[in-house]
Design a protein around this motif. Structure first.
Motif, PDB file in Angstrom:
ATOM      1  N   GLN A  41       0.757  -1.024  -0.056  1.00 59.84           N
ATOM      2  CA  GLN A  41       0.112   0.080  -0.002  1.00 59.84           C
ATOM      3  C   GLN A  41       1.186   1.232   0.417  1.00 59.84           C
ATOM      4  N   SER A  42       1.091   2.519  -0.612  1.00 58.52           N
ATOM      5  CA  SER A  42       1.554   3.369  -1.061  1.00 58.52           C
ATOM      6  C   SER A  42       0.452   4.294  -1.400  1.00 58.52           C
ATOM      7  N   ALA A  43       0.368   5.556  -0.410  1.00 59.54           N
ATOM      8  CA  ALA A  43      -0.195   6.356  -0.586  1.00 59.54           C
ATOM      9  C   ALA A  43       0.492   7.854  -0.237  1.00 59.54           C
ATOM     10  N   ALA A  44      -0.005   8.302  -1.767  1.00 60.69           N
ATOM     11  CA  ALA A  44       0.925   9.919  -1.910  1.00 60.69           C
ATOM     12  C   ALA A  44       2.058  10.036  -2.271  1.00 60.69           C
ATOM     13  N   ALA A  45       2.111  11.102  -3.951  1.00 60.40           N
ATOM     14  CA  ALA A  45       3.169  11.662  -3.482  1.00 60.40           C
ATOM     15  C   ALA A  45       3.108  12.789  -4.625  1.00 60.40           C
ATOM     16  N   ILE A  46       3.846  13.985  -4.012  1.00 63.80           N
ATOM     17  CA  ILE A  46       2.777  15.395  -3.872  1.00 63.80           C
ATOM     18  C   ILE A  46       4.604  15.890  -5.342  1.00 63.80           C
ATOM     19  N   ALA A  47       4.252  15.782  -6.425  1.00 61.49           N
ATOM     20  CA  ALA A  47       5.429  16.306  -7.487  1.00 61.49           C
ATOM     21  C   ALA A  47       5.041  17.920  -8.127  1.00 61.49           C
ATOM     22  N   PHE A  48       6.530  18.295  -8.038  1.00 61.70           N
ATOM     23  CA  PHE A  48       6.276  19.763  -8.542  1.00 61.70           C
ATOM     24  C   PHE A  48       7.499  19.786 -10.237  1.00 61.70           C
ATOM     25  N   ALA A  49       6.690  19.300 -11.074  1.00 61.22           N
ATOM     26  CA  ALA A  49       7.534  19.634 -12.131  1.00 61.22           C
ATOM     27  C   ALA A  49       8.074  20.712 -12.426  1.00 61.22           C
ATOM     28  N   LEU A  50       8.868  21.450 -12.859  1.00 62.88           N
ATOM     29  CA  LEU A  50       9.974  22.876 -13.316  1.00 62.88           C
ATOM     30  C   LEU A  50      10.080  22.771 -14.319  1.00 62.88           C
ATOM     31  N   VAL A  51       9.616  22.744 -15.288  1.00 64.71           N
ATOM     32  CA  VAL A  51      10.090  23.187 -17.015  1.00 64.71           C
ATOM     33  C   VAL A  51      10.107  24.233 -17.973  1.00 64.71           C
ATOM     34  N   PHE A  52      11.353  24.413 -18.316  1.00 64.73           N
ATOM     35  CA  PHE A  52      11.165  26.178 -19.209  1.00 64.73           C
ATOM     36  C   PHE A  52      11.489  25.495 -20.368  1.00 64.73           C
TER      37      PHE A  52
ATOM     38  N   THR B 259       3.077  14.811 -23.212  1.00 63.15           N
ATOM     39  CA  THR B 259       3.883  13.375 -22.507  1.00 63.15           C
ATOM     40  C   THR B 259       5.150  13.870 -21.885  1.00 63.15           C
ATOM     41  N   ALA B 260       5.914  14.465 -22.337  1.00 63.01           N
ATOM     42  CA  ALA B 260       7.232  14.998 -22.173  1.00 63.01           C
ATOM     43  C   ALA B 260       7.449  15.747 -21.532  1.00 63.01           C
ATOM     44  N   THR B 261       6.120  17.043 -21.219  1.00 66.98           N
ATOM     45  CA  THR B 261       6.349  18.152 -20.442  1.00 66.98           C
ATOM     46  C   THR B 261       5.171  18.195 -20.031  1.00 66.98           C
ATOM     47  N   ARG B 262       4.001  17.662 -20.104  1.00 65.35           N
ATOM     48  CA  ARG B 262       2.946  17.259 -19.445  1.00 65.35           C
ATOM     49  C   ARG B 262       1.577  18.550 -19.948  1.00 65.35           C
ATOM     50  N   THR B 263       2.608  19.166 -20.910  1.00 60.07           N
ATOM     51  CA  THR B 263       1.945  20.153 -21.802  1.00 60.07           C
ATOM     52  C   THR B 263       1.836  20.587 -23.333  1.00 60.07           C
ATOM     53  N   PRO B 264       0.484  20.548 -23.528  1.00 58.40           N
ATOM     54  CA  PRO B 264       1.342  20.406 -25.314  1.00 58.40           C
ATOM     55  C   PRO B 264       2.355  21.256 -25.952  1.00 58.40           C
TER      56      PRO B 264
ATOM     57  N   PRO C   8       5.538  21.307 -29.276  1.00 60.13           N
ATOM     58  CA  PRO C   8       6.100  20.697 -30.065  1.00 60.13           C
ATOM     59  C   PRO C   8       7.399  19.978 -29.889  1.00 60.13           C
ATOM     60  N   ILE C   9       7.274  18.947 -30.456  1.00 64.03           N
ATOM     61  CA  ILE C   9       8.674  17.994 -30.370  1.00 64.03           C
ATOM     62  C   ILE C   9       9.618  18.568 -30.503  1.00 64.03           C
ATOM     63  N   ALA C  10       9.997  19.645 -31.027  1.00 64.46           N
ATOM     64  CA  ALA C  10      11.020  19.950 -31.598  1.00 64.46           C
ATOM     65  C   ALA C  10      11.581  21.555 -30.739  1.00 64.46           C
ATOM     66  N   ALA C  11      10.628  21.907 -29.762  1.00 66.69           N
ATOM     67  CA  ALA C  11      11.233  22.100 -28.517  1.00 66.69           C
ATOM     68  C   ALA C  11      11.021  21.036 -26.930  1.00 66.69           C
ATOM     69  N   ILE C  12      11.699  20.109 -27.056  1.00 61.65           N
ATOM     70  CA  ILE C  12      11.390  19.427 -26.491  1.00 61.65           C
ATOM     71  C   ILE C  12      12.613  18.880 -26.170  1.00 61.65           C
ATOM     72  N   PRO C  13      13.486  19.081 -25.204  1.00 62.46           N
ATOM     73  CA  PRO C  13      15.163  18.106 -24.794  1.00 62.46           C
ATOM     74  C   PRO C  13      14.684  16.692 -24.608  1.00 62.46           C
TER      75      PRO C  13
END
Length: 403
Positions: free
Chosen positions: A3-14, A53-58, A60-65
């Protein structure tokens, strides 16, 4: 039991977009694109693909490292002529993804030997016990719009993606009042056509009614015996305690309804996955290759998958702090694995107390997982630093009870 409860994540992506993609300040329109050199059209199309998928926001592939790819409708339709198993499709197009083992087991489905996190519309399907077993092969490929793959380790959706992420994006309603599709496929092995027939029927309906758009899809498949290239009967459990794809009944039903109003959208979706395999014989694991032991009839209960999934999503592109997406989900997962007997290959069984027949009738693994959680993602522009700079941040909560 875990049983696992809780995952709190902050994704900081520029993300810094290319200057040519920004609108001109004086007109508010995009500049005219420069003529492409011959043969460059296909490359430009690939760069313009938008993934979430890569950044959780729409974005373009060209802008994703990093290494990101998309398997689109054309490739999915081509694969459906050959096989409806998504694992076959991934093995064909994704570098580093292991060749499909042609069973419902996900034991060998890795990226360069590392674990894969499987998502459907951004919701994890993995369980903390037996991990990816029976996830990919039981997803209905007919209801998938595209597949987004992130190669390499990532924690943006939580644990389990040491090798990468595979996100299946499902179809949704269209602009037409009603669109209906149907397909019927029948496959068989030439070694014994009559005893290996496997018909498959799939259908979907999509469109809109008033303010709402909808999509409903279903698939049914019935399989019998399976044979190898030499015409020899294949075992129903080629991997110890995992199960195969023969002598099984399969069903998928999924539905999605949504409503858009201005820059906001609400979407509800649900899915039911069912698989019931009834082996005829136990497997002889001492032979090479393994084979069905036709002198030893299978005595356990059937191998079963009976899982339900539900999801609700709200998006607001005009939110004060930037585009917002929040979702809640619930997974109700039930799996039953094959009954296995004690042997030199399989010494760890539930003991019956009888040394002459050491395997207990209860020696059949069952897995139950109840997962629920929520995800919120906001992309906040930071124009005081740079016009095309944004901070992506969010909050995740997940509760998983698996036994």
């Amino acid at each position: 039991m875990r049983q696992s409860a809780a995952a709190i994540a902050f994704a900081l992506v520029f993300a810094h977009a290319a200057a040519a993609q920004a609108p001109e300040e004086d007109t508010g329109t995009f500049p005219e694109p420069e003529p492409l050199e011959e043969g460059a059209a296909s490359r430009a199309t690939a760069l313009d693909q938008v993934v979430v998928t890569a950044t959780r926001t729409p974005r373009p592939i060209a802008a994703i490292p990093g290494s990101v790819m998309v398997i689109g409708q054309e490739q999915i339709r081509e694969q459906l002529w050959l096989s409806s198993d998504p694992a076959d499709l991934l093995a064909k197009y994704v570098p580093g993804f292991n060749v499909s083992n042609q069973s419902i087991s996900g034991a060998s489905e890795t990226m360069r030997g590392r674990s894969v996190l499987v998502l459907v519309d951004g919701v994890p399907r993995n369980t903390p016990l037996r991990d990816v077993s029976r996830i990919i092969s039981l997803i209905d490929l007919n209801s998938i719009e595209r597949i987004e793959i992130v190669n390499g380790p990532s924690s943006i959706y939580g644990a389990g993606a040491t090798g990468g992420i595979v996100n299946f994006i499902t179809k949704k309603g269209g602009e037409e009042p009603l669109q209906v599709t149907t397909s019927v496929n029948v496959t068989a092995f030439t070694a014994d056509v009559e005893d290996s027939l496997a018909p498959e029927v799939a259908g979907s309906a999509s469109g809109n009614v008033g303010l709402f758009d909808y999509y409903v899809g279903s698939r049914g498949r019935w399989s019998e015996n399976a044979y190898d290239g030499s015409g020899k009967l294949l075992p129903s459990d080629p991997f110890l305690g995992q199960g195969g794809l023969d002598n099984a009944d399969e069903a998928n039903v999924d539905a999605k309804i949504g409503r858009s109003f201005g820059d906001q959208r609400i979407e509800l979706s649900g899915e039911w996955t069912y698989f019931d395999q009834k082996p005829k014989y136990f497997t002889d694991y001492t032979s090479d290759p393994v084979r069905p032991d036709t002198s030893d009839r299978y005595t356990g209960e059937s191998i079963l998958e009976d899982s339900k999934y539900a999801r609700a999503t709200y998006t607001h592109d005009g939110f004060t702090l930037g585009p917002l997406q929040t979702e809640v989900y619930y997974n109700d997962i039930d799996k039953r694995f094959p009954f296995t007997e004690a042997s030199a290959i399989n010494p760890l069984v539930l003991y019956s107390g009888n040394p002459l027949s050491p395997t207990s009738p209860d020696n059949q693994t069952e897995l139950y997982a109840r997962q629920w959680g929520s995800r919120t993602t906001v992309t906040t522009p930071i124009p005081f630093i740079h016009d095309s700079l944004a901070l992506t941040w969010g909050f995740d909560f997940e509760h998983d009870r698996t036994k």
